[in-house]
Motif scaffolding. Structure first.
Motif, mmCIF file in Angstrom:
data_model
loop_
_atom_site.group_PDB
_atom_site.id
_atom_site.type_symbol
_atom_site.label_atom_id
_atom_site.label_comp_id
_atom_site.label_asym_id
_atom_site.label_seq_id
_atom_site.Cartn_x
_atom_site.Cartn_y
_atom_site.Cartn_z
ATOM 1 N N UNK A 171 0.980 -1.245 0.014
ATOM 2 C CA UNK A 171 0.058 0.115 -0.021
ATOM 3 C C UNK A 171 1.003 1.454 -0.224
ATOM 4 N N UNK A 172 1.927 1.302 0.773
ATOM 5 C CA UNK A 172 2.956 2.444 0.588
ATOM 6 C C UNK A 172 3.390 2.575 -0.406
ATOM 7 N N UNK A 173 3.846 1.482 -1.306
ATOM 8 C CA UNK A 173 4.644 1.728 -2.451
ATOM 9 C C UNK A 173 3.437 2.009 -3.536
ATOM 10 N N UNK A 174 2.160 1.849 -3.470
ATOM 11 C CA UNK A 174 1.152 2.109 -4.347
ATOM 12 C C UNK A 174 1.133 3.562 -5.105
ATOM 13 N N UNK A 175 1.157 3.932 -6.399
ATOM 14 C CA UNK A 175 1.171 5.374 -6.531
ATOM 15 C C UNK A 175 0.058 6.087 -6.284
ATOM 16 N N UNK A 176 -0.061 7.116 -5.919
ATOM 17 C CA UNK A 176 -1.264 8.031 -5.781
ATOM 18 C C UNK A 176 -2.249 7.832 -7.075
ATOM 19 N N UNK A 177 -3.322 7.658 -7.135
ATOM 20 C CA UNK A 177 -4.296 7.184 -8.154
ATOM 21 C C UNK A 177 -4.154 6.064 -8.672
ATOM 22 N N UNK A 178 -3.905 5.016 -7.447
ATOM 23 C CA UNK A 178 -3.913 3.537 -7.862
ATOM 24 C C UNK A 178 -5.117 2.862 -7.204
ATOM 25 N N UNK A 179 -5.301 1.632 -7.452
ATOM 26 C CA UNK A 179 -6.422 0.951 -7.010
ATOM 27 C C UNK A 179 -6.145 0.026 -6.178
ATOM 28 N N UNK A 180 -6.738 -0.111 -4.919
ATOM 29 C CA UNK A 180 -6.537 -1.369 -3.997
ATOM 30 C C UNK A 180 -7.989 -2.324 -4.222
ATOM 31 N N UNK A 181 -7.768 -3.410 -4.235
ATOM 32 C CA UNK A 181 -9.060 -4.395 -4.569
ATOM 33 C C UNK A 181 -8.935 -5.299 -3.216
ATOM 34 N N UNK A 182 -10.021 -5.457 -2.535
ATOM 35 C CA UNK A 182 -10.241 -6.230 -1.523
ATOM 36 C C UNK A 182 -11.332 -7.180 -1.476
ATOM 37 N N UNK A 183 -11.287 -8.493 -1.619
ATOM 38 C CA UNK A 183 -12.404 -9.259 -2.050
ATOM 39 C C UNK A 183 -12.696 -9.871 -0.775
ATOM 40 N N UNK A 184 -13.811 -10.218 -0.381
ATOM 41 C CA UNK A 184 -14.491 -10.946 0.701
ATOM 42 C C UNK A 184 -15.187 -12.214 0.400
ATOM 43 N N UNK A 185 -14.879 -13.371 1.105
ATOM 44 C CA UNK A 185 -15.524 -14.660 0.689
ATOM 45 C C UNK A 185 -17.137 -14.711 1.321
ATOM 46 N N UNK A 186 -17.717 -15.621 0.766
ATOM 47 C CA UNK A 186 -19.177 -15.936 1.241
ATOM 48 C C UNK A 186 -18.961 -16.197 2.742
ATOM 49 N N UNK A 187 -20.028 -15.706 3.666
ATOM 50 C CA UNK A 187 -20.193 -16.129 4.987
ATOM 51 C C UNK A 187 -20.402 -17.756 5.016
ATOM 52 N N UNK A 188 -19.945 -18.462 6.265
ATOM 53 C CA UNK A 188 -18.968 -17.774 7.189
ATOM 54 C C UNK A 188 -17.550 -17.568 7.240
ATOM 55 N N UNK A 189 -17.053 -16.608 7.656
ATOM 56 C CA UNK A 189 -15.578 -16.620 7.520
ATOM 57 C C UNK A 189 -15.009 -15.917 9.087
ATOM 58 N N UNK A 190 -13.746 -16.067 9.304
ATOM 59 C CA UNK A 190 -13.291 -15.481 10.288
ATOM 60 C C UNK A 190 -13.559 -13.661 10.410
ATOM 61 N N UNK A 191 -13.978 -13.391 11.598
ATOM 62 C CA UNK A 191 -13.867 -11.961 11.716
ATOM 63 C C UNK A 191 -14.832 -11.117 10.708
#
Length: 419
Positions: A171-191
């Motif tokens: 995240x620190x190395x990512x350029x300003x204007x970049x895109x961070x993608x986070x994927x979430x699995x189908x429940x149930x999952x930890x936290x």
């Protein structure tokens, strides 16, 4: 007391009974032995309270990691609110309770003879065994992810540690204007609220340091599964236009060369990819055939004692259980205490409490100064499982007071389980 393999073998050689189930302890005294596997929130707490409530017990705690790294608060590291040192703690406090700590992994369990074998070749007998191993992350459930993870290109960071630090560096190395993608699995999952908190805190970091950057949340679920009012309020008020939430979008394929995530509908490109895969009960549970729910994924237990319904003498607490209860650190510590009390009763030929009460509190930060919570108290009701008291609930917006409470909660629960 902390033992490495050489010390353990020396002590074991002094008494042939040391490896027999439920017989001699390492010192040769006839005390019932309870072995706890996994020194996270559940396992460390259970071992501590076994010794506190059963001082005559010989308690052995097996954990492969040298230090505890907390999954709760690890998102704060990603957002720049805390460092890895802040969430990393030693196990020395547990030794003061008379717990034998062994840094190793369990590779075989014989529930008939009540013995287990570790990766280093130790043979350990037990009268009662507690499995608190967390979850197994199914990296192969997303095509291409396992290879991308092995290459260090894409991480889950869903077990706090080296991947947490790596994701922060990405995240620190990512350029300003970049895109961070986070994927979430189908429940149930930890936290359950964890991925949505992660989106908040990464957005906080971007707002401070990379204001042109965006976040895409690919959620396999049809909607936000936990604390929806809290997170939608934060996204709309603190980070307007920064977080693109896409429900019904399970990650199916990862292409590390193109830095894309494919769903049923589209290929999405990002500069940093954070794939949280589907999960199931940890592999050590399968050594006793305890993954026995309908999908052979989670472990069913007697909720009064947390004893496995498939393996007598084996108790399972924390994230590996088949249960509608939240998979949280706080919940694991409460299950640990109920389990410890039940084991002490069972070894003393007493009936465990048939209607134990447990609680869950889970804080989620939405910025570097705001947080919200969900809190419930549950009582075990025969034929119904754990039933939540009506007074529980959740905040709909984050505030400074709950941020302070969240920080205090972390310090207190780490002290409770590790000192």
């Amino acid at each position: 007391m902390h033992l490495d393999r050489r010390d353990f073998l020396k002590l074991s050689a002094a008494t042939a009974l040391a490896a027999l189930p439920g017989c001699a302890s390492l010192s040769g005294t006839a005390r019932p032995r309870v072995v706890v596997v996994g020194a996270g929130f559940g396992g460390a707490t259970c071992a501590k309270y076994l010794r506190r409530w059963g001082p005559a017990l010989d308690v052995t705690l097996i954990e492969p990691n040298e230090r505890f790294v907390s999954c709760p608060i690890s998102n704060w590291v990603l957002g720049g609110l805390r460092s890895m040192d802040d969430i990393t703690h030693g196990y020395g406090g547990l030794a003061r309770h008379g717990i034998t700590l062994i840094r190793d992994s369990v590779v075989a369990i014989d529930p008939d003879t009540r013995t287990l074998r570790t990766a280093q070749g130790l043979q350990i007998g037990y009268e009662r065994l507690v499995l608190a191993p967390g979850v197994e992350l199914l990296t192969d459930s997303v095509r291409g992810f396992a290879d991308a993870e092995a290459a260090g290109r894409v991480v889950h960071a869903w077990k706090a540690g080296a991947q947490t630090a790596l994701l922060r560096r990405q995240l620190e190395a990512m350029p300003d204007g970049g895109t961070f993608i986070v994927s979430i699995p189908a429940a149930p999952y930890r936290c359950p609220p964890g991925p949505y908190e992660r989106a908040c805190l990464v957005a906080h970091y971007f707002k401070q340091r990379k204001p042109r950057s965006k976040i895409i949340v690919l959620d396999a679920n049809p909607d936000i599964v936990s604390k929806k009012p809290l997170f939608t309020d934060a996204w709309n008020t603190l980070y307007p236009g920064m977080i693109d939430y896409r429900p019904n979008s399970p990650a199916l394929v990862v292409d590390a060369a193109k830095m894309t995530v494919s769903t049923d509908f589209e290929d999405v490109r990002g500069d940093v990819l954070n794939i949280v895969p589907r999960q199931r009960a940890a592999a050590v549970c399968d050594l006793v055939g305890a993954r026995n729910d309908g999908n052979k994924t989670w472990c069913t237990v007697d909720f009064a004692t947390f004893e496995s319904t498939a393996a007598p003498g084996v108790h399972i607490i924390g994230d590996s259980m088949a249960s509608p209860l939240p998979r949280s650190g706080h919940m694991a510590t409460n299950q640990a205490k109920v389990c410890a009390g039940a084991i002490v009763d069972l070894l003393a030929d007493r009936a465990p409490d048939p209607a134990p009460v447990i609680a869950n509190t889970c804080y989620s930060a939405t910025s570097d100064s705001t947080a919200g919570y969900v809190a419930h108290v549950y009582r075990l009701v025969p034929g119904k499982g754990y039933v939540a008291a009506p007074e529980g609930g959740a905040t709909t917006t984050g505030d400074a007071r709950n941020f302070r409470y969240a920080a205090s909660w972390a310090k207190n629960i780490w002290a409770e389980m590790l000192s």
